[in-house]
Design a protein around this motif. Structure first.
Motif, PDB file in Angstrom:
ATOM      1  N   VAL B 155      61.946  29.090  39.932  1.00  9.49           N
ATOM      2  CA  VAL B 155      63.215  28.358  39.952  1.00  9.49           C
ATOM      3  C   VAL B 155      64.128  28.891  38.855  1.00  9.49           C
ATOM      4  O   VAL B 155      65.312  29.163  39.074  1.00  9.49           O
ATOM      5  N   GLY B 174      69.678  28.008  42.336  1.00 10.24           N
ATOM      6  CA  GLY B 174      68.630  27.612  41.403  1.00 10.24           C
ATOM      7  C   GLY B 174      68.730  26.135  41.046  1.00 10.24           C
ATOM      8  O   GLY B 174      67.728  25.420  40.945  1.00 10.24           O
ATOM      9  N   TRP B 177      67.427  24.035  43.881  1.00  6.51           N
ATOM     10  CA  TRP B 177      65.963  24.023  43.888  1.00  6.51           C
ATOM     11  C   TRP B 177      65.430  23.109  42.787  1.00  6.51           C
ATOM     12  O   TRP B 177      64.431  22.425  42.960  1.00  6.51           O
ATOM     13  N   SER B 178      66.114  23.111  41.639  1.00  2.15           N
ATOM     14  CA  SER B 178      65.606  22.321  40.519  1.00  2.15           C
ATOM     15  C   SER B 178      65.749  20.825  40.769  1.00  2.15           C
ATOM     16  O   SER B 178      65.101  20.019  40.120  1.00  2.15           O
ATOM     17  N   CYS B 222      60.785  30.019  48.206  1.00  2.00           N
ATOM     18  CA  CYS B 222      61.401  28.724  47.968  1.00  2.00           C
ATOM     19  C   CYS B 222      60.347  27.625  48.052  1.00  2.00           C
ATOM     20  O   CYS B 222      60.297  26.726  47.213  1.00  2.00           O
ATOM     21  N   ILE B 226      59.510  25.042  44.956  1.00  3.00           N
ATOM     22  CA  ILE B 226      59.780  23.599  44.964  1.00  3.00           C
ATOM     23  C   ILE B 226      58.551  22.781  45.374  1.00  3.00           C
ATOM     24  O   ILE B 226      58.612  21.565  45.427  1.00  3.00           O
TER      25      ILE B 226
END
Lengths: 162, 545
Positions: B155, B174, B177-178, B222, B226
């Protein structure tokens, strides 16, 4: 009104196949659109009795199925012709004269947009962008893409499809 | 079989198939067979090279020769002269003006500008062969991430790289995703948004057709980052070839153990399924897409909650565009600093565009972010095909119209925003002086009226009003006050419509007014009086404002 699906003469076999397909899907609501795709592949369109069948099999209200069918352009409740003529009305095609192609097609086929010729040979529909803008204006007959179409070329293209 | 000495790469996308790419391909095979060269020369179907008006194209590798506008007769000559005798057939070469592809860089500047990240394999490998993808460093990033990096590190790498969503809005990937990564749940999902419906945009189709494994690898990365183990690709039903290629790629990746349980011997599981869309523009909006996947009408959801916490089936979900995901493997493989070497400070990397309209070479290009519109038209698209530049629309039908004074603004998210425009999804429609602004806007408005889902009032009724006004402007019999009314309704839509579909018609209309107000104002007939029924509607709209 007579039932259009049984009129086709193969209603029961198709319903059986559709029923089998539904059994094989996950039980959730999320299977509805894949099932409708399959049903339209089988029947060619989605008349009310097919929707009722799907709804009953999935335990959904018919209205919910009808709501989904009418929302998406891909699904149709009208019987389609043997060939579907799809005209791209994306911006690139439009600025390159798609409207004139539409006029030529409606004149040639004698039907309006969204209609089917009485001999069930052609259905005429429009679509948003096909993603073939380099060839604008574009029409699609079944799965064949025809690029740089002009009103003059329309008759020759249609003649290829019996 | 011995290693072939030559490869003939023939792109088979919608643009080339229509002019006979498949026939040319079989012709190559039979001519090569007739010369007894079948075990030395391999003919491969591949993805688009970019140009979409050069007929059937074939690249001969490793010679780096690209032939264009091929006919069955030219195939025979090429096989006899080039393949048997080693003489390149000059008259069938794609004109030098056709670069910039990696193979045919004309000068150092183009070589640098043509540094491709997303399309580097398109047209160079067989998209149906997972081995060829692996041979070009494919799945290396996934292997490295799974064995050497923790999910938060992945990430962080994407965040540091400054990758921004390539679907149009430019939201930092990013960061997205975070949001999703720390949420605890029994199931999480990665969705690849391949419901590319913006008229004029077809980059995602060509990425999936030309290099499907890159999208799969991006999705797996991805998923690892995650903490999701299920992925979905939501593809437009009309994109038959994309669906076929993605389906084959997913099966091959599964067979190789690159999807499924315990990937690379780790305890990371990830698998991908394809969901077909059924033709609704609004489904490109991520919550509408999720609704559609759940088997409902594709009507956008109220946000928050955002999909990161409550998405598909009520579980944490991350939705990214095809191009965004296809950029991720290169970032993880080469690092954030490498990626920042391309593009600009605020928009690192490259951007894939489809350039269409009145240009000499319409097609697919990938350029460093920050290149100006003038450079794109002149250097990548070969200049105007006819006439002089009047306007360009960026990012498809929902995009802004740019006048000639914007030709030298760098094309990145922030520079565009500074001058009051949005970069959008990557379509560039170039128009010359023959196009009338009102006529063009009319086509845009027809599209929006057709695609409005009808769920909220401003969009449903506002588009009707706007469509009528633009229709009158087109016929040059607009009522006095129509332009002011159009501005008001646009503002209403922008502030009150529920989702981006209703908000976006304001973009082409307001930006067109900004550059072409005199032309549009000339379509107002000062003698015309607004009929009574119209006046009632005007009052209602004013009340709404």
């Amino acid at each position: 009104m007579s039932n259009p699906t049984t009129e086709a003469g193969c209603g029961n076999a198709l319903f059986a196949e559709l029923g089998e397909f539904i059994e094989g899907q996950s039980k959730g609501r999320d299977a509805l659109i894949p099932i409708l795709h399959k049903a339209q592949d089988l029947f060619g369109f989605l008349p009310v009795d097919v929707q009722e069948f799907v709804a009953a099999k999935m335990g959904l209200p018919v209205g919910e199925v009808y709501g989904v069918v009418t929302f998406y352009h891909y699904f149709t409740m009208q019987p389609r012709g043997r060939h579907t003529v799809n005209v791209c009305l994306g911006t690139a095609c439009y600025v390159r004269g798609a409207q004139k192609v539409v006029e030529a097609l409606t004149e040639e086929l004698g039907v309006k947009m969204g209609e089917t010729t009485p001999d069930r040979r052609f259905s005429l529909t429009t679509q948003r962008c096909f993603g073939a803008c380099g060839l604008a204006p574009v029409i699609m007959v079944n799965d064949d893409v025809h690029g740089r179409v002009t009103p003059k070329k329309v008759a020759a293209i249609l003649a290829r499809y019996e | 079989m011995a290693t072939p000495r030559l490869y003939v790469m023939i792109p088979t996308d919608a643009d080339t198939v229509v002019v006979g790419a498949r026939e040319i391909k079989s012709r190559f095979s039979s001519e090569i067979g007739a010369q007894g060269l079948s075990d030395q020369i391999k003919v491969i179907e591949t993805g688009s090279f970019g140009p979409s008006n050069a007929g059937v194209i074939a690249a001969v590798q490793p010679d780096g020769v690209v032939y264009g506008n091929l006919t069955p007769e030219s195939v025979g000559e090429i096989v006899r002269e080039h393949f048997c005798k080693g003489r390149i057939c000059g008259r069938f070469l794609l004109p030098r003006e056709y670069p910039p592809t990696v193979e045919q860089a004309t000068d150092a500047r183009h070589t640098q500008a043509a540094g491709r990240i997303v399309l580097d394999n398109c047209g160079r490998i067989d998209p149906d062969s997972i081995e060829e993808y692996i041979a070009t460093d494919g799945y290396e990033a996934l292997g490295r991430a799974l064995t050497e990096m923790t999910p938060p590190q992945v990430v962080e790498t994407v965040r540091e790289a400054g990758l921004r969503g390539r679907g149009g809005a430019g939201f930092p990937t990013g960061l997205k995703w975070s949001f999703c990564a720390p949420v605890q749940a029994d199931r999480k999902f990665v969705i690849c948004n391949a419901d590319e419906g913006e008229p004029g945009t077809f980059k995602d189709r060509l990425i999936m057709e030309g290099d499907p494994h890159k999208v799969i690898e991006g999705m797996a990365l991805c998923g690892y980052a995650i903490g999701a183990s299920e992925g979905y690709v939501y593809i437009r039903g009309e994109y038959r070839l994309s669906v076929e290629r993605m389906r084959k790629a997913i099966e091959d990746a599964r067979a190789m153990g690159l999807l499924g349980k315990g990937i690379f011997g780790t305890d990371f599981d990830f698998d991908i399924e394809i969901k077909l869309g059924a033709g609704a523009y609004v489904c490109g909006e991520e919550t509408a897409l999720i609704e559609s996947m759940e088997g409902r009408r594709g009507v956008p959801r109220l946000k928050p909650p955002f999909p990161a916490s409550c998405g598909y089936l009520g579980k944490p979900t991350n939705v990214n565009n095809v191009e965004t995901l296809a950029t991720v493997p290169a970032i993880v493989r080469n690092g954030a600093a490498w990626f920042r070497g391309f593009g600009t400070e605020n928009t690192p990397g490259t951007k894939v565009y489809t350039i269409i309209g009145h240009v000499r070479r319409p097609g697919l290009i990938e350029v460093s972010a920050g290149v100006t519109l003038r450079e794109i038209i002149d250097e990548y698209a070969g200049g105007m095909s006819s006439g002089t530049f009047k306007m360009a629309q960026l990012g498809g039908t929902a995009g802004d119209v740019l006048g000639p004074e914007m030709l030298d603004v760098p094309m990145d998210y922030d520079a565009m925003q500074k001058v009051g425009h949005v970069l959008g999804s990557g379509a560039i429609l170039v128009m010359n002086q023959t196009v009338e602004v009102a006529d063009f806007l009319d086509s845009c408005m027809r599209f929006f009226r057709h695609e409005s889902c009808g769920s909220c009032n401003p969009c449903r009724n506002g588009l009707q009003v706007l469509g009528e006004i633009v229709g009158r402007l087109k016929k040059k019999n607009a009522y006095p006050g129509d332009i002011e009314l159009m501005e008001e309704v646009c503002m209403t839509l922008k502030s009150a419509a529920f989702c981006p579909l209703g908000q976006s018609p304001a973009s082409p209309l307001m930006s067109a007014l900004r550059y072409f107000r005199p032309e549009l104002a000339a379509a107002v007939d000062p003698r015309r009086e607004r009929p009574r029924t119209q006046r009632v509607r005007l009052d209602l709209v004013e009340l709404a404002v």
